[in-house]
Design an enzyme around this catalytic site. Structure first.
Site, PDB file in Angstrom:
ATOM      1  N   ASP A  30       0.848  -1.191   0.000  1.00  0.00           N
ATOM      2  CA  ASP A  30       0.000   0.000   0.000  1.00  0.00           C
ATOM      3  C   ASP A  30       0.887   1.246   0.000  1.00  0.00           C
ATOM      4  O   ASP A  30       1.879   1.327   0.731  1.00  0.00           O
ATOM      5  CB  ASP A  30      -0.928  -0.011   1.217  1.00  0.00           C
ATOM      6  CG  ASP A  30      -2.081   0.970   1.066  1.00  0.00           C
ATOM      7  OD1 ASP A  30      -3.227   0.519   0.931  1.00  0.00           O
ATOM      8  OD2 ASP A  30      -1.827   2.200   1.086  1.00  0.00           O
ATOM      9  N   ILE A  31       0.535   2.219  -0.815  1.00  0.00           N
ATOM     10  CA  ILE A  31       1.344   3.431  -0.985  1.00  0.00           C
ATOM     11  C   ILE A  31       1.286   4.314   0.270  1.00  0.00           C
ATOM     12  O   ILE A  31       2.171   5.144   0.483  1.00  0.00           O
ATOM     13  CB  ILE A  31       0.855   4.199  -2.236  1.00  0.00           C
ATOM     14  CG1 ILE A  31       1.952   5.074  -2.802  1.00  0.00           C
ATOM     15  CG2 ILE A  31      -0.403   4.998  -1.951  1.00  0.00           C
ATOM     16  CD1 ILE A  31       1.632   5.610  -4.194  1.00  0.00           C
ATOM     17  N   VAL A  96     -11.065   2.846  -3.698  1.00  0.00           N
ATOM     18  CA  VAL A  96     -10.666   2.333  -5.017  1.00  0.00           C
ATOM     19  C   VAL A  96     -11.625   1.201  -5.362  1.00  0.00           C
ATOM     20  O   VAL A  96     -11.738   0.220  -4.602  1.00  0.00           O
ATOM     21  CB  VAL A  96      -9.207   1.830  -5.026  1.00  0.00           C
ATOM     22  CG1 VAL A  96      -8.859   1.246  -6.392  1.00  0.00           C
ATOM     23  CG2 VAL A  96      -8.238   2.949  -4.657  1.00  0.00           C
ATOM     24  N   HIS A 100     -10.046  -5.255  -3.309  1.00  0.00           N
ATOM     25  CA  HIS A 100      -8.714  -5.419  -2.712  1.00  0.00           C
ATOM     26  C   HIS A 100      -8.857  -5.848  -1.271  1.00  0.00           C
ATOM     27  O   HIS A 100      -9.651  -5.293  -0.511  1.00  0.00           O
ATOM     28  CB  HIS A 100      -7.867  -4.146  -2.833  1.00  0.00           C
ATOM     29  CG  HIS A 100      -8.571  -2.901  -2.412  1.00  0.00           C
ATOM     30  ND1 HIS A 100      -9.531  -2.297  -3.193  1.00  0.00           N
ATOM     31  CD2 HIS A 100      -8.474  -2.145  -1.299  1.00  0.00           C
ATOM     32  CE1 HIS A 100      -9.989  -1.216  -2.572  1.00  0.00           C
ATOM     33  NE2 HIS A 100      -9.362  -1.109  -1.410  1.00  0.00           N
ATOM     34  N   HIS A 102      -6.985  -5.922   2.159  1.00  0.00           N
ATOM     35  CA  HIS A 102      -5.852  -5.352   2.886  1.00  0.00           C
ATOM     36  C   HIS A 102      -5.282  -6.418   3.818  1.00  0.00           C
ATOM     37  O   HIS A 102      -6.025  -7.035   4.582  1.00  0.00           O
ATOM     38  CB  HIS A 102      -6.300  -4.187   3.773  1.00  0.00           C
ATOM     39  CG  HIS A 102      -6.838  -2.988   3.056  1.00  0.00           C
ATOM     40  ND1 HIS A 102      -6.116  -1.829   2.894  1.00  0.00           N
ATOM     41  CD2 HIS A 102      -8.044  -2.745   2.476  1.00  0.00           C
ATOM     42  CE1 HIS A 102      -6.849  -0.922   2.258  1.00  0.00           C
ATOM     43  NE2 HIS A 102      -8.024  -1.461   1.994  1.00  0.00           N
TER      44      HIS A 102
HETATM   45  P1  AMP Z   1      -9.753   1.385   0.279  1.00  0.00           P
HETATM   46  O1  AMP Z   1      -9.952   2.625   1.112  1.00  0.00           O
HETATM   47  O2  AMP Z   1     -10.093   0.108   1.015  1.00  0.00           O
HETATM   48  O3  AMP Z   1     -10.452   1.479  -1.052  1.00  0.00           O
HETATM   49  O4  AMP Z   1      -8.201   1.255   0.044  1.00  0.00           O
HETATM   50  C1  AMP Z   1      -7.528   1.799  -1.042  1.00  0.00           C
HETATM   51  C2  AMP Z   1      -6.069   1.699  -0.695  1.00  0.00           C
HETATM   52  O5  AMP Z   1      -5.319   1.843  -1.871  1.00  0.00           O
HETATM   53  C3  AMP Z   1      -5.588   2.774   0.303  1.00  0.00           C
HETATM   54  O6  AMP Z   1      -5.051   2.137   1.460  1.00  0.00           O
HETATM   55  C4  AMP Z   1      -4.530   3.516  -0.500  1.00  0.00           C
HETATM   56  O7  AMP Z   1      -3.440   3.938   0.293  1.00  0.00           O
HETATM   57  C5  AMP Z   1      -4.128   2.495  -1.533  1.00  0.00           C
HETATM   58  N1  AMP Z   1      -3.576   3.022  -2.773  1.00  0.00           N
HETATM   59  C6  AMP Z   1      -4.083   4.026  -3.526  1.00  0.00           C
HETATM   60  N2  AMP Z   1      -3.316   4.226  -4.622  1.00  0.00           N
HETATM   61  C7  AMP Z   1      -2.306   3.317  -4.555  1.00  0.00           C
HETATM   62  C8  AMP Z   1      -1.182   3.017  -5.384  1.00  0.00           C
HETATM   63  N3  AMP Z   1      -0.945   3.697  -6.525  1.00  0.00           N
HETATM   64  N4  AMP Z   1      -0.351   2.029  -5.000  1.00  0.00           N
HETATM   65  C9  AMP Z   1      -0.578   1.360  -3.857  1.00  0.00           C
HETATM   66  N5  AMP Z   1      -1.619   1.582  -3.037  1.00  0.00           N
HETATM   67  C10 AMP Z   1      -2.465   2.549  -3.372  1.00  0.00           C
END
Ligand code: AMP
Ligand code: ZN
Length: 114
Positions: A30-31, A96, A100, A102
């Site tokens: 995760d970024i 997103v 996914h 986590h």
């Molecule tokens: P969610 O809130 O469950 O939809 O989680 C989306 C996750 O994606 C968040 O923890 C972000 O930090 C992560 N995220 C967003 N863009 C990226 C990226 N380019 N690379 C890795 N993680 C990302």
């Protein structure tokens, strides 16, 4: 899907710190990590949210969990424990819209979550 950030990561069009990839599943760090270890495990197939999956995705979703277990083990999280989270929709905190899982580990998790 053209405009999906995570589909672009699967395709290699956007860089990510990928820890696992095969024909079905991709995992990357995760970024914006919320724990010392924070990895996202996603199906390569675009499915917007877990509650939009269908019966044909049954094996894929099972594989997602088994790959996550393998990663948790490799990352050294299995002994102390860890947490899996799938945020779904607005109240779930999903930002997103590509499924996914986590993997969060490396510290004590609180309950109930925020
Ligand atoms: P969610 O809130 O469950 O939809 O989680 C989306 C996750 O994606 C968040 O923890 C972000 O930090 C992560 N995220 C967003 N863009 C990226 C990226 N380019 N690379 C890795 N993680 C990302
Ligand atoms: Zn996607």
């Amino acid at each position: 899907m053209e405009d999906c950030l995570f589909c672009k990561i699967v395709a290699g069009d956007i860089p990510a710190d990928i820890v696992y990839q095969d024909a079905d599943v991709t995992a990357f760090r995760d970024i914006n990590p919320a724990a010392p270890t924070h990895i996202l495990v996603i199906p390569n197939k675009h499915i917007a949210a877990i509650n939009e999956a269908s019966a044909e995705d049954q094996a894929l979703l099972g594989k997602l969990l088994l790959v996550a277990n393998q990663i948790a083990e490799q990352e050294g999280l299995a002994e102390d424990g860890f947490r899996y989270v799938i945020n779904t929709g607005g109240h779930g905190g999903q930002t997103v819209f590509h499924i996914h899982l986590h993997i969060l580990g490396g510290r004590q998790m609180d309950w109930p979550p925020g």
